[in-house]
Design a protein around this motif. Sequence first.
Motif, PDB file in Angstrom:
ATOM      1  N   LYS A 188      30.058  28.464  -1.438  1.00 13.07           N
ATOM      2  CA  LYS A 188      29.460  29.669  -2.031  1.00 13.07           C
ATOM      3  C   LYS A 188      28.671  30.443  -0.973  1.00 13.07           C
ATOM      4  N   ALA A 189      27.891  29.726  -0.166  1.00 12.07           N
ATOM      5  CA  ALA A 189      27.096  30.361   0.883  1.00 12.07           C
ATOM      6  C   ALA A 189      27.983  31.043   1.913  1.00 12.07           C
ATOM      7  N   SER A 190      29.076  30.389   2.260  1.00 13.66           N
ATOM      8  CA  SER A 190      30.011  30.958   3.232  1.00 13.66           C
ATOM      9  C   SER A 190      30.611  32.258   2.712  1.00 13.66           C
ATOM     10  N   LYS A 191      31.033  32.237   1.466  1.00 13.89           N
ATOM     11  CA  LYS A 191      31.681  33.416   0.879  1.00 13.89           C
ATOM     12  C   LYS A 191      30.698  34.557   0.622  1.00 13.89           C
ATOM     13  N   GLU A 192      29.451  34.207   0.257  1.00 16.07           N
ATOM     14  CA  GLU A 192      28.480  35.241  -0.103  1.00 16.07           C
ATOM     15  C   GLU A 192      27.682  35.782   1.080  1.00 16.07           C
ATOM     16  N   THR A 193      27.406  34.927   2.075  1.00  9.46           N
ATOM     17  CA  THR A 193      26.602  35.395   3.214  1.00  9.46           C
ATOM     18  C   THR A 193      27.404  35.514   4.513  1.00  9.46           C
ATOM     19  N   GLY A 194      28.521  34.799   4.601  1.00 11.00           N
ATOM     20  CA  GLY A 194      29.425  34.958   5.738  1.00 11.00           C
ATOM     21  C   GLY A 194      28.981  34.350   7.051  1.00 11.00           C
ATOM     22  N   ALA A 195      27.884  33.586   7.060  1.00 12.76           N
ATOM     23  CA  ALA A 195      27.408  32.936   8.283  1.00 12.76           C
ATOM     24  C   ALA A 195      26.455  31.805   7.914  1.00 12.76           C
ATOM     25  N   ILE A 196      26.548  30.675   8.631  1.00 15.85           N
ATOM     26  CA  ILE A 196      25.736  29.509   8.295  1.00 15.85           C
ATOM     27  C   ILE A 196      25.140  28.869   9.544  1.00 15.85           C
ATOM     28  N   VAL A 197      23.834  28.558   9.468  1.00 19.28           N
ATOM     29  CA  VAL A 197      23.141  27.799  10.511  1.00 19.28           C
ATOM     30  C   VAL A 197      22.673  26.489   9.883  1.00 19.28           C
ATOM     31  N   THR A 198      22.969  25.363  10.528  1.00 21.37           N
ATOM     32  CA  THR A 198      22.455  24.085  10.050  1.00 21.37           C
ATOM     33  C   THR A 198      21.302  23.641  10.946  1.00 21.37           C
ATOM     34  N   CYS A 199      20.339  22.927  10.363  1.00 20.38           N
ATOM     35  CA  CYS A 199      19.147  22.483  11.106  1.00 20.38           C
ATOM     36  C   CYS A 199      18.818  21.049  10.735  1.00 20.38           C
ATOM     37  N   GLU A 200      18.653  20.207  11.752  1.00 19.60           N
ATOM     38  CA  GLU A 200      18.338  18.805  11.504  1.00 19.60           C
ATOM     39  C   GLU A 200      17.584  18.199  12.676  1.00 19.60           C
ATOM     40  N   GLU A 201      16.723  17.230  12.382  1.00 16.94           N
ATOM     41  CA  GLU A 201      16.015  16.477  13.412  1.00 16.94           C
ATOM     42  C   GLU A 201      16.888  15.276  13.775  1.00 16.94           C
ATOM     43  N   HIS A 202      18.030  15.574  14.370  1.00 19.06           N
ATOM     44  CA  HIS A 202      19.107  14.590  14.532  1.00 19.06           C
ATOM     45  C   HIS A 202      20.151  15.216  15.436  1.00 19.06           C
ATOM     46  N   THR A 203      21.018  14.415  16.011  1.00 17.95           N
ATOM     47  CA  THR A 203      22.092  14.991  16.809  1.00 17.95           C
ATOM     48  C   THR A 203      23.026  15.845  15.955  1.00 17.95           C
ATOM     49  N   VAL A 204      23.537  16.914  16.546  1.00 20.02           N
ATOM     50  CA  VAL A 204      24.467  17.773  15.806  1.00 20.02           C
ATOM     51  C   VAL A 204      25.840  17.115  15.703  1.00 20.02           C
ATOM     52  N   LYS A 205      26.053  16.041  16.437  1.00 21.05           N
ATOM     53  CA  LYS A 205      27.347  15.348  16.425  1.00 21.05           C
ATOM     54  C   LYS A 205      27.427  14.381  15.248  1.00 21.05           C
ATOM     55  N   GLY A 206      28.031  14.822  14.182  1.00 20.24           N
ATOM     56  CA  GLY A 206      28.252  13.952  13.035  1.00 20.24           C
ATOM     57  C   GLY A 206      27.160  13.923  11.998  1.00 20.24           C
ATOM     58  N   GLY A 207      26.083  14.677  12.223  1.00 24.71           N
ATOM     59  CA  GLY A 207      24.998  14.699  11.257  1.00 24.71           C
ATOM     60  C   GLY A 207      25.218  15.741  10.178  1.00 24.71           C
TER      61      GLY A 207
END
Length: 311
Positions: free
Chosen positions: A234-253
């Motif tokens: 839904k977020a992809s279709k409605e906003t067209g861009a996504i940023v993920t944030c985590e206190e963790h490696t971006v590889k597989g998290g």
Amino acid sequence: MGKATRDAYGEALKELGAVNPDIVVLDADLSASTKTQVFAKAYPDRFFDTGIAEANMMGVAAGLAAAGKIPFASTFAVFGAGRAYEQIRNSICYPKLNVKVAVTHAGLTVGEDGATHQMLEDITLMRALPNMTVIVPADAAETKAAVKWAASYYGPVYIRMGRAKVDDIMPEDYTFQPGKSYEVCEGSDVTIIACGIMVAKAKEAHDALLKKGISARVINMASIKPIDEEAIIKASKETGAIVTCEEHTVKGGLGGAVAEVLALNAPCPMAMVGTEDTFGQSGKADELLKVYGLTAEHIAEEAEKLVQKKN
């Protein structure tokens, strides 16, 4: 600033212990830090300190679960997910036993303890295991809700908590549901999906972006597995861009989990804020977050870049 998620964990265990005699708690000689000592003082006959022997602790927890108890096995994330991985895999997840692995001191905010204790790979390890549910609560209220849900659910659960105090994000009457996210802020130009301590920073980024005329949706994705595919699509279709944030490696998290959903269902421009292919280092928590780019400013920058790219 609210309380640390580990403090809420200790309180939740004590509350559960009062209403469910099958709740038992195990710890690997870290009860003062994991806050399981709160349960230990209230119900000493249901608390087991297994010593610095995490692999054995998971085996004991599996045995207690097989006998009908509901064990919460606690230690630091690096020792729980790392040192005891094989036992979690073969003794808990393979037979799908009712064990809750609840770890604290995850991520860079362990601070001065340094790289050896800053677990940045545990989400990746745990979400790859069949039968495992993975939860990364954003604050104290969500931690309590997640722990209470975990006690009511039959099957392996991994709950990831931190050392430092965190801002209050979720309403006090919040009820945790696996596979369901929580929209913290509305937005139409870009979506920021975060978990754990990064939810508060995502909210700060939302405020900064608003001053620049950018409307950022903020989603708290505490349930990493199962993940809320519907909200991501839904977020992809409605906003067209996504940023993920985590206190963790971006590889597989979290970033990897969201990317999988997008790639298969609704591709859009995406960025990941988290640690790259690196270990941590010793330092003060706030300073480390800046060094590794886990800040509201960096989130806002990445979101702004995506909006420009999308347009």
